[in-house]
Design a protein around this motif. Sequence first.
Motif, short mmCIF file in Angstrom:
data_model
loop_
_atom_site.label_atom_id
_atom_site.label_comp_id
_atom_site.label_asym_id
_atom_site.label_seq_id
_atom_site.Cartn_x
_atom_site.Cartn_y
_atom_site.Cartn_z
N ALA A 29 1.68 -2.39 -10.87
CA ALA A 29 1.18 -2.66 -9.52
C ALA A 29 1.66 -1.58 -8.55
CB ALA A 29 1.64 -4.04 -9.06
N CYS A 30 2.90 -1.16 -8.68
CA CYS A 30 3.46 -0.16 -7.79
C CYS A 30 2.72 1.17 -7.92
CB CYS A 30 4.95 0.02 -8.08
SG CYS A 30 5.84 0.95 -6.82
N TYR A 31 2.38 1.55 -9.13
CA TYR A 31 1.60 2.78 -9.32
C TYR A 31 0.24 2.69 -8.63
CZ TYR A 31 4.72 5.20 -12.54
OH TYR A 31 5.77 5.88 -13.08
N ARG A 32 -0.43 1.56 -8.81
CA ARG A 32 -1.73 1.39 -8.17
C ARG A 32 -1.60 1.40 -6.65
NH1 ARG A 32 -6.01 -0.39 -11.54
NH2 ARG A 32 -5.45 0.15 -13.69
N LEU A 33 -0.56 0.75 -6.13
CA LEU A 33 -0.35 0.73 -4.68
C LEU A 33 0.00 2.12 -4.15
CD1 LEU A 33 1.68 -2.59 -4.49
CD2 LEU A 33 -0.56 -2.19 -3.44
N ILE A 70 -2.84 3.52 -14.38
CA ILE A 70 -1.70 2.87 -15.02
C ILE A 70 -1.92 1.37 -15.15
CG2 ILE A 70 0.77 2.32 -14.76
CD1 ILE A 70 0.33 5.20 -15.52
N THR A 71 -1.57 0.85 -16.32
CA THR A 71 -1.61 -0.59 -16.58
C THR A 71 -0.25 -1.02 -17.12
OG1 THR A 71 -2.32 -0.41 -18.88
CG2 THR A 71 -4.05 -0.44 -17.19
N LEU A 248 -0.08 -7.78 -4.22
CA LEU A 248 -0.66 -8.06 -5.54
C LEU A 248 -2.03 -8.70 -5.40
CD1 LEU A 248 2.40 -9.34 -7.63
CD2 LEU A 248 1.62 -7.00 -7.21
N ARG A 249 -2.19 -9.58 -4.42
CA ARG A 249 -3.51 -10.18 -4.18
C ARG A 249 -4.52 -9.09 -3.83
NH1 ARG A 249 -0.23 -14.08 -1.51
NH2 ARG A 249 -0.76 -13.23 0.56
N LYS A 250 -4.09 -8.14 -3.02
CA LYS A 250 -4.97 -7.03 -2.65
C LYS A 250 -5.41 -6.25 -3.87
CE LYS A 250 -5.07 -2.98 0.39
NZ LYS A 250 -4.37 -2.23 1.46
N LEU A 253 -7.98 -8.22 -6.00
CA LEU A 253 -9.32 -8.23 -5.42
C LEU A 253 -10.05 -6.91 -5.69
CD1 LEU A 253 -8.64 -9.97 -1.99
CD2 LEU A 253 -10.04 -10.86 -3.87
N ALA A 254 -9.30 -5.82 -5.69
CA ALA A 254 -9.92 -4.51 -5.88
C ALA A 254 -10.20 -4.21 -7.34
CB ALA A 254 -9.01 -3.42 -5.29
N ASP A 255 -9.22 -4.47 -8.21
CA ASP A 255 -9.35 -4.14 -9.63
C ASP A 255 -8.18 -4.73 -10.39
OD1 ASP A 255 -9.64 -3.10 -12.15
OD2 ASP A 255 -9.36 -1.01 -11.58
N PRO A 256 -8.36 -5.88 -11.05
CA PRO A 256 -7.24 -6.53 -11.74
C PRO A 256 -6.84 -5.90 -13.07
CG PRO A 256 -9.26 -7.79 -12.07
CD PRO A 256 -9.60 -6.66 -11.12
#
Length: 260
Positions: A29-33, A70-71, A248-250, A253-256
């Motif tokens: 999540a941190c990488y995506r953010l 990243i996943t 995380l909700r954001k 919504l964009a791409d889980p």
Amino acid sequence: MTSHAALRIAPVRASVSEAEWQARLDLAACYRLCEGYGMSDMIYTHITARVPDSPGHFLINPNGMLFGEITASSLLKVSLEGEILYRPDLPYGLHPAGFTIHSAIYRARPDAMAAMHTHTVAGMAVSALTCGLLPLTQTATRFYGRIAYHDFRGPERDPSERDALARTIGPLNYCILRNHGLLTLGESVAEAFIAMWGMERACQAQLQAMACNTELNIPSDEVVARSCAMYDPPNSRRYGLLEWPGLLRKLDLADPSWRD
């Protein structure tokens, strides 16, 4: 060039502990953010999380995946000695500078559970200023007097640099790598991310104020000290805990797919 759609990464949830899986989720999540908030540098920086139930190991990005790819299952698991314990079936290995910086932190700071390093334009610019980060804004006072400054001696690819970096940081959670970028530590991934987000905004505000080419209004030492104290427990909560669920909700919504 390998495209995002072509990446096929086997899920690892069934083969890791619950504690490690949660760390993987938070770090992915941190990488995506980091990508979403404009703080990535293609593949050239790194964010890590210590494995909670295996403190001699940490998770880091494969050197070749973009932050937006990243996943949870794609993260490398490495030892503090540099042994890769898990790597997805991709032609990407361990970033030498990433290993040097983050292993230095985890070796020296048992309390550190996450670390984030960026090369943003604002962060690099402030890192090149002799004055460093000034207490020009309320946001900046959160960090003032709590930032370590580490002199630039070239890219941190030499393992011998680890002891020097650890000495520079000491007990602090914020560091400006001079002529290089920013570094934050935290007791959680969320804390490291929110700290970096705050430092980044403080750097941006300082540069814009300095660009106005007029006298800067720097608060008095007394006011800065009072403001700094208000960010300390018990006057303030730990940063990241309240913000993280909404972030995380954001993402969801964009791409889980970061949860894969």
